[in-house]
Enzyme design. Structure first.
Site, PDB file in Angstrom:
ATOM      1  N   SER A  38       0.823  -1.217   0.000  1.00  0.00           N
ATOM      2  CA  SER A  38       0.000   0.000   0.000  1.00  0.00           C
ATOM      3  C   SER A  38       0.852   1.260   0.000  1.00  0.00           C
ATOM      4  O   SER A  38       1.742   1.412   0.830  1.00  0.00           O
ATOM      5  CB  SER A  38      -0.877   0.060   1.253  1.00  0.00           C
ATOM      6  N   HIS A  43      -3.503   0.633  -4.633  1.00  0.00           N
ATOM      7  CA  HIS A  43      -2.901  -0.524  -5.289  1.00  0.00           C
ATOM      8  C   HIS A  43      -3.215  -0.466  -6.780  1.00  0.00           C
ATOM      9  O   HIS A  43      -4.326  -0.779  -7.198  1.00  0.00           O
ATOM     10  CB  HIS A  43      -3.480  -1.830  -4.731  1.00  0.00           C
ATOM     11  N   HIS A  76      -5.804  -9.166  -1.797  1.00  0.00           N
ATOM     12  CA  HIS A  76      -5.953  -9.407  -0.354  1.00  0.00           C
ATOM     13  C   HIS A  76      -7.151 -10.313  -0.093  1.00  0.00           C
ATOM     14  O   HIS A  76      -8.147 -10.261  -0.807  1.00  0.00           O
ATOM     15  CB  HIS A  76      -6.197  -8.084   0.388  1.00  0.00           C
ATOM     16  N   TYR A  92      -9.201  -9.865   2.231  1.00  0.00           N
ATOM     17  CA  TYR A  92     -10.379  -9.069   2.598  1.00  0.00           C
ATOM     18  C   TYR A  92     -11.171  -8.585   1.386  1.00  0.00           C
ATOM     19  O   TYR A  92     -12.305  -8.144   1.510  1.00  0.00           O
ATOM     20  CB  TYR A  92     -10.003  -7.882   3.504  1.00  0.00           C
ATOM     21  N   ALA A 111       2.709  -2.307   4.058  1.00  0.00           N
ATOM     22  CA  ALA A 111       2.418  -1.286   5.063  1.00  0.00           C
ATOM     23  C   ALA A 111       1.925  -2.023   6.303  1.00  0.00           C
ATOM     24  O   ALA A 111       1.156  -2.977   6.184  1.00  0.00           O
ATOM     25  CB  ALA A 111       1.331  -0.352   4.542  1.00  0.00           C
ATOM     26  N   SER A 121      -1.649  -8.673   4.696  1.00  0.00           N
ATOM     27  CA  SER A 121      -1.127  -9.231   3.440  1.00  0.00           C
ATOM     28  C   SER A 121       0.139 -10.032   3.729  1.00  0.00           C
ATOM     29  O   SER A 121       0.328 -10.511   4.850  1.00  0.00           O
ATOM     30  CB  SER A 121      -0.816  -8.088   2.463  1.00  0.00           C
ATOM     31  N   ASN A 159       1.686   3.447  10.780  1.00  0.00           N
ATOM     32  CA  ASN A 159       0.890   4.000  11.890  1.00  0.00           C
ATOM     33  C   ASN A 159       1.173   3.181  13.140  1.00  0.00           C
ATOM     34  O   ASN A 159       1.598   2.028  13.044  1.00  0.00           O
ATOM     35  CB  ASN A 159      -0.617   3.909  11.559  1.00  0.00           C
TER      36      ASN A 159
HETATM   37  N1  HPA Z   1      -3.444  -2.877  11.017  1.00  0.00           N
HETATM   38  C1  HPA Z   1      -3.551  -3.750   9.999  1.00  0.00           C
HETATM   39  N2  HPA Z   1      -3.041  -3.527   8.798  1.00  0.00           N
HETATM   40  C2  HPA Z   1      -2.376  -2.377   8.614  1.00  0.00           C
HETATM   41  C3  HPA Z   1      -2.220  -1.427   9.620  1.00  0.00           C
HETATM   42  C4  HPA Z   1      -2.794  -1.686  10.897  1.00  0.00           C
HETATM   43  O1  HPA Z   1      -2.698  -0.888  11.856  1.00  0.00           O
HETATM   44  N3  HPA Z   1      -1.515  -0.395   9.103  1.00  0.00           N
HETATM   45  C5  HPA Z   1      -1.238  -0.723   7.818  1.00  0.00           C
HETATM   46  N4  HPA Z   1      -1.755  -1.932   7.508  1.00  0.00           N
END
Ligand code: HPA
Length: 301
Positions: free
Chosen positions: A38, A69, A91, A93, A121, A220, A243
């Site tokens: 991502s 993506h 993914h 999801y 990410a 992923s 994050n």
């Molecule tokens: N959780 C799950 N997937 C993620 C996150 C997260 O905090 N940040 C980036 N991908």
């Protein structure tokens, strides 16, 4: 979708996809493939002499449905070493099954790719991890609730019960750390917990993940890594902490921030990827001089 997509033979379907990419590569060997996570799509700019093949033109490839993506396979080269970049991944999801999302790994196997670099990410579960930190995956915990190797066994795909005691190559991890050090980047090791998503985790789930031994969390990478290992490829997993995971900081977790953090980290991530491709090609490490290994995209912050 190609008319042959109903062919139940996974190897035959992977061969059909591989044939299109082989032709697009003009017969160049593709020893390395990189899956871009991502917000990391711009890493393709590192590579010169690019040929772009939209996923829609590759037989049997699914299409990406996620913002951030793109859906392209890109063949490019750095200093004469060619690589295949997958700009956009699939993914669980999104509603695909695990065999579908890992189909690109089967195609890489048929193309003769030896090393796959999986980028992602992630949220920082370990409290000292901060947005912008780069981590090198040392191991993973598969919490998706299934396994991409579930289904009929086929010796052409690899072993039925493949060993997973070193999914992420120690040799590649050491090389990545050496190259990161030369760039002045502190590349720490991290255990990646993979959840199905798409909702982000609750603070209680993050505490659970920490108790289980996870350092970062994402949705992923793990299915792809499992298939790549079964297929006999060496895997390097490199993740960006975009994050702090839920409950670690006060802020909510938002997809826009994940994408933005990916974009901001692209220059440094790019330098490291470039150096890894050169090392994999057997080219001696570049110096730290600012003129070498420069990422061609201007910082966006
Ligand atoms: N959780 C799950 N997937 C993620 C996150 C997260 O905090 N940040 C980036 N991908």
């Amino acid at each position: 979708m190609s008319p042959s997509s109903s062919n139940p033979d996974l190897v035959a379907r992977a061969d059909e996809a591989a044939a299109v990419l082989r032709e697009a590569s003009g017969g160049r060997p593709l020893p390395v493939a990189i899956v871009l996570g991502s917000g990391l799509n711009a890493l393709v700019e590192l590579f010169g002499d690019r040929t772009v093949v939209p996923y829609s033109r590759i037989p049997n490839f699914p299409t990406t449905t996620v913002q951030g993506h793109a859906g392209n396979a890109v063949i490019g080269s750095i200093n004469g070493t060619s690589a295949l970049l997958l700009q956009g991944r699939f993914h669980y999801y999104e509603g695909y099954d695990l065999r579908t999302i890992t189909f690109p790994m089967r195609v890489l196997q048929r193309l003769g790719v030896q090393t796959v670099i999986l980028t992602a990410a992630t949220g920082g579960v370990r409290v000292d991890l901060r947005p912008g930190n780069l981590v090198c995956l040392s191991d993973h915990i598969n919490l998706i609730g299934s396994n991409p190797l579930r289904g009929p066994a086929d010796p052409r795909l690899g072993e039925r019960f493949p060993d997973m005691s070193e999914v992420y190559s120690k040799r590649l991890r050491n090389t990545a750390k050496e190259e990161a050090k030369r760039l002045g980047v502190n590349l720490v090791s991290a255990v990646y917990a993979c959840l199905p998503g798409p909702s982000y985790e609750t603070p209680a789930e993050i505490r659970m993940l920490r108790t289980l031994g996870a350092d970062v969390v994402g949705m992923s990478t793990v299915p792809e890594a499992i298939v790549a290992r079964q297929a006999g490829m060496d895997v390097l997993g490199m993740a960006l902490v975009t994050n702090t995971a839920a409950g670690v900081g006060a802020a909510p977790v938002r997809h826009e921030d994940v994408l933005e953090a990916g974009r901001k980290a692209t220059p440094v991530f790019g330098k490291l990827i470039r150096r890894m491709v050169l090392r994999l090609a057997g080219v001696a490490s570049e110096g730290t001089g600012s003129s070498s290994g420069e990422f061609p995209i201007a910082r966006q912050d």
